[in-house]
Design an enzyme around this catalytic site. Structure first.
Site, PDB file in Angstrom:
ATOM      1  CE  LYS A  61      83.042-121.349 -28.449  1.00 10.33           C
ATOM      2  NZ  LYS A  61      84.446-121.541 -28.015  1.00 10.33           N
ATOM      3  NE  ARG A 116      89.587-126.342 -26.626  1.00 10.02           N
ATOM      4  CZ  ARG A 116      88.672-125.399 -26.367  1.00 10.02           C
ATOM      5  NH1 ARG A 116      87.577-125.686 -25.692  1.00 10.02           N
ATOM      6  NH2 ARG A 116      88.857-124.157 -26.777  1.00 10.02           N
ATOM      7  CE1 TYR A 170      56.009-138.303 -15.094  1.00 16.30           C
ATOM      8  CE2 TYR A 170      56.926-136.163 -15.681  1.00 16.30           C
ATOM      9  CZ  TYR A 170      56.146-137.270 -15.992  1.00 16.30           C
ATOM     10  OH  TYR A 170      55.521-137.323 -17.202  1.00 16.30           O
ATOM     11  CG  MET A 173      59.640-133.156 -22.466  1.00 16.77           C
ATOM     12  SD  MET A 173      59.018-134.382 -23.629  1.00 16.77           S
ATOM     13  CE  MET A 173      59.724-135.891 -22.988  1.00 16.77           C
TER      14      MET A 173
HETATM   15  C1  PLP Z   1      84.859-120.371 -27.276  1.00 19.81           C
HETATM   16  C2  PLP Z   1      86.204-119.769 -27.502  1.00 19.81           C
HETATM   17  C3  PLP Z   1      86.423-118.390 -27.293  1.00 19.81           C
HETATM   18  C4  PLP Z   1      85.393-117.474 -26.650  1.00 19.81           C
HETATM   19  O1  PLP Z   1      85.475-117.592 -25.248  1.00 19.81           O
HETATM   20  P1  PLP Z   1      84.571-116.698 -24.266  1.00 19.81           P
HETATM   21  O2  PLP Z   1      84.994-117.156 -22.924  1.00 19.81           O
HETATM   22  O3  PLP Z   1      83.160-117.037 -24.573  1.00 19.81           O
HETATM   23  O4  PLP Z   1      84.890-115.282 -24.549  1.00 19.81           O
HETATM   24  C5  PLP Z   1      87.637-117.858 -27.662  1.00 19.81           C
HETATM   25  N1  PLP Z   1      88.610-118.636 -28.185  1.00 19.81           N
HETATM   26  C6  PLP Z   1      88.443-119.973 -28.358  1.00 19.81           C
HETATM   27  C7  PLP Z   1      89.567-120.764 -28.909  1.00 19.81           C
HETATM   28  C8  PLP Z   1      87.250-120.583 -28.004  1.00 19.81           C
HETATM   29  O5  PLP Z   1      87.106-121.904 -28.145  1.00 19.81           O
END
Ligand code: PLP
Length: 364
Positions: free
Chosen positions: A37, A134, A256, A308
Site C-alpha cells: 500500500k 479500526r 529561516y 523547502m
Molecule cells: C499496513 C498493514 C500491514 C503491514 O504491516 P507492517 O507492520 O508494515 O508489516 C498488515 N496488515 C494490515 C491490515 C495493515 O494495514
C-alpha cells in the site's frame, strides 16, 4: 558525468528479495504475503511488487481500490486483497480486475453476496476487529453476521483476517488478548484460511502465524519494533548532494527564523533536500540534540530550520572536509532509517511514505 543538484533515492531490489526470503523463514509454514500500500511504502510499487513476485510472493495487499487496479496491471496473476473493503457500488470493479475486498461490515457482505448472485462465487476476505477498533467485525457485529440466514452462501470466504495494534511491543499483553479474540471469532465462523500477523506479529512466534502472514515494513528494511538492531537488510538509501560550503563566524545565524547561531568559527554545508522532498520541517527543532546525518560515514548535525529545498549541516569537525557534490546520507547503510526516525520522533513507516517525488530514483 555532470554534477547533479538532485537528491537520490536508491532502492536495492536484491535486498528486498533477500528480506522476502528471510520473512518466509520467519513465517514457517504460513504463506508470506506482501503489503505494498501507499506506493510500496513510498518506494515505488511499480518496482517493488514485480520484484517481490519474482522472489516468490503470490498474495499482495493494498489499502485502496485504485491502488489495487494499478497493481493488477503490474501483476496479472497475483492474488490482491484490498483492506478498505468494497465501497457501495464498486463490486463490479472488483470483479473486473479480479480483486478481493476485505469485507468490513454486514452491508458489505450483503453487497458482495448480491453481486455474486448470478452464480459466480467470488472470493473475499472477512476482516475481524480483534481490538484495534479500526475496520472490521467486532464481537457484536460477528454475532449479528452469523445470525443472518444464509450469509455465507453464494460467495467464497477465501480468508479471515485481523490486525494487531501493538505487535511492535512484543511484551504488550494486548497481543495475547487480540490472539484470543481472533481465535474466538474463528471458532464461530465457517472454516477458512486465517491471517493475523503483520511484520511485528510474525516475530511474536508461531501462535500468531495461522495460514498467512502480511509483511510490509520488514521487507523494506525497517524494523517492526523501531529498534534498528531488529531490522533486516536496508533496501532504501536517501542521499543529497552538497550545493555549497560556507565559513561562518561567531554570531552568524543559519536559515529561516535565524534559529541557529554560531558560537565560533564554523564550516557548514548546504545540501539539496528539504521539506519539499518529504523531510519534516520539525526535524530542525531538535536542539539541544540535533538530528544526525552522515557524510562518507562520518556523522554531521543538522543546523537550523529545514527549508523547502535545502538543509544545512555542520562540517566543522570532520576529519576530511567534503567537497561540493559530495553526498549527505539522510538514511541508508551508514545512518539506519530506524535511527533517523527515532531521532525525529517518528517511525520509519512515516519517513518512507513521506518521501517526495523529485529525487533521482535508482533501482538496483
Ligand atoms: C499496513 C498493514 C500491514 C503491514 O504491516 P507492517 O507492520 O508494515 O508489516 C498488515 N496488515 C494490515 C491490515 C495493515 O494495514
Amino acid at each position: 558525468m555532470p554534477a547533479s543538484d538532485q537528491a537520490e533515492l536508491s532502492v536495492d531490489l536484491a535486498a528486498l528479495a533477500a528480506n522476502y526470503k528471510t520473512m518466509q523463514k520467519n513465517a514457517g509454514q504460513a504463506e508470506t504475503s506482501a503489503v505494498v500500500k501507499a506506493d510500496g511504502y513510498g518506494l515505488g510499487m511499480a518496482h517493488i511488487a514485480p520484484a517481490l513476485a519474482t522472489a516468490g510472493c503470490r498474495t499482495f495487499w493494498v489499502a485502496q481500490l485504485n491502488e489495487a487496479i494499478t497493481l493488477r496491471a503490474l501483476l496479472p496473476d497475483a492474488v490482491i486483497y484490498v483492506l478498505n473493503g468494497v465501497p457501495s457500488g464498486t463490486a463490479a470493479q472488483f470483479e473486473a480486475h479480479d480483486l478481493r475486498p476485505c469485507l468490513i461490515t454486514l452491508a458489505q457482505v450483503q453487497e458482495w453476496q448480491g453481486h455474486c448472485r448470478a452464480g459466480k462465487p467470488l472470493p473475499a476476505c472477512l476482516f475481524i476487529d480483534s481490538g484495534f477498533n479500526r475496520l472490521g467485525f467486532g464481537e457484536i457485529e460477528i454475532a449479528e453476521l452469523i445470525a443472518t440466514p444464509d450469509i455465507f452462501e453464494g460467495w467464497e470466504l477465501s480468508l479471515i483476517a485481523s490486525h494487531l495494534a501493538c505487535a511492535d511491543e512484543p511484551k504488550n499483553p494486548m497481543n495475547g488478548a487480540q490472539l484470543e479474540r481472533f481465535r474466538s471469532a474463528l471458532a464461530v465462523l465457517p472454516d477458512a484460511p486465517a491471517s493475523l500477523a503483520n511484520s511485528g506479529g510474525t516475530m511474536l512466534g508461531p501462535d500468531y502465524h495461522f495460514d498467512m502472514i502480511r509483511t510490509g515494513t520488514m521487507l523494506y528494511g525497517c524494523s517492526a519494533t523501531a529498534r534498528e538492531e531488529d531490522a533486516l537488510q536496508p533496501i532504501a538509501g536517501l542521499r543529497a548532494p552538497l550545493l555549497q560550503i560556507r565559513q561562518l563566524s561567531a554570531g552568524d545565524t543559519i536559515g529561516y527564523g535565524a534559529t541557529f547561531t554560531a558560537s565560533g568559527e564554523m564550516t557548514i554545508g548546504v545540501a539539496s533536500l528539504g521539506y519539499g522532498d518529504g523531510l519534516s520541517r520539525h526535524f530542525g527543532d531538535q536542539s539541544p540534540s540535533p538530528i544526525r546525518f552522515t557524510i562518507g560515514g562520518q556523522p554531521v548535525s543538522l543546523l537550523g530550520r529545514i527549508s523547502m529545498d535545502s538543509l544545512a549541516v555542520d562540517l566543522t569537525n570532520l576529519a576530511a572536509l567534503p567537497f561540493v557534490g559530495d553526498m549527505v546520507e539522510i538514511f541508508g547503510h551508514d545512518n539506519p532509517i530506524d535511527r533517523l526516525a527515532h531521532q525525529g520522533n517518528t517511525i520509519s513507516y512515516e519517513l518512507l511514505t513521506s518521501l517526495g517525488n523529485r529525487y533521482n530514483r535508482i533501482y538496483k
